[in-house]
Write a protein that holds these residues in place. Sequence first.
Motif, mmCIF file in Angstrom:
data_model
loop_
_atom_site.group_PDB
_atom_site.id
_atom_site.type_symbol
_atom_site.label_atom_id
_atom_site.label_comp_id
_atom_site.label_asym_id
_atom_site.label_seq_id
_atom_site.Cartn_x
_atom_site.Cartn_y
_atom_site.Cartn_z
ATOM 1 N N ASN A 121 -119.569 -29.909 23.860
ATOM 2 C CA ASN A 121 -119.032 -29.300 25.072
ATOM 3 C C ASN A 121 -119.760 -27.967 25.323
ATOM 4 O OD1 ASN A 121 -117.513 -27.990 27.028
ATOM 5 N ND2 ASN A 121 -115.548 -28.634 26.195
ATOM 6 N N HIS A 151 -109.782 -25.770 25.143
ATOM 7 C CA HIS A 151 -110.889 -26.316 25.941
ATOM 8 C C HIS A 151 -110.485 -26.431 27.405
ATOM 9 C CE1 HIS A 151 -112.840 -28.354 22.175
ATOM 10 N NE2 HIS A 151 -112.913 -27.045 22.150
ATOM 11 N N ALA A 196 -115.733 -27.845 19.919
ATOM 12 C CA ALA A 196 -116.633 -27.979 21.073
ATOM 13 C C ALA A 196 -118.019 -28.433 20.621
ATOM 14 C CB ALA A 196 -116.721 -26.660 21.838
#
Length: 130
Positions: A43, A19, A38
């Motif tokens: 995200n 990430h 994620a």
Amino acid sequence: MKCYCGNIKSYNTCCEIFHLNNGQTETAQQLMRSRYSAFVLANGNYLMQTHHKSTRPIKEKKAIVKWAKSVEWIKLELLETLNGLEKDKEGTVTFNAYFYENGNIDVIHEKSAFIKENDKWYYLGYAKNK
């Protein structure tokens, strides 16, 4: 605590590395696992930047983030990985991603296709059967 992707490593020694380095994974499976994490973390930036430009749903980023936040992620179950290693240019990962939504357990079952371009893995979408 183990990583969201189910790896026995902690998040900060597993998916967080990817990430933070913009998805520079060695294998398609690592990218798939990091994309699952994620989703757990909603995200959206990471999900977009690791989705291949030819199939990336740019206008849907807000909807994806909203949905990812609206469910409670349970676990990732890897079923099969074909190719997708360091020296490969493509690969597939078949998985089940379990989550709670509206009080019910649901599952995403997908055979995902990945492609490697310029030494970086990208998610292409659903793998087409040959």
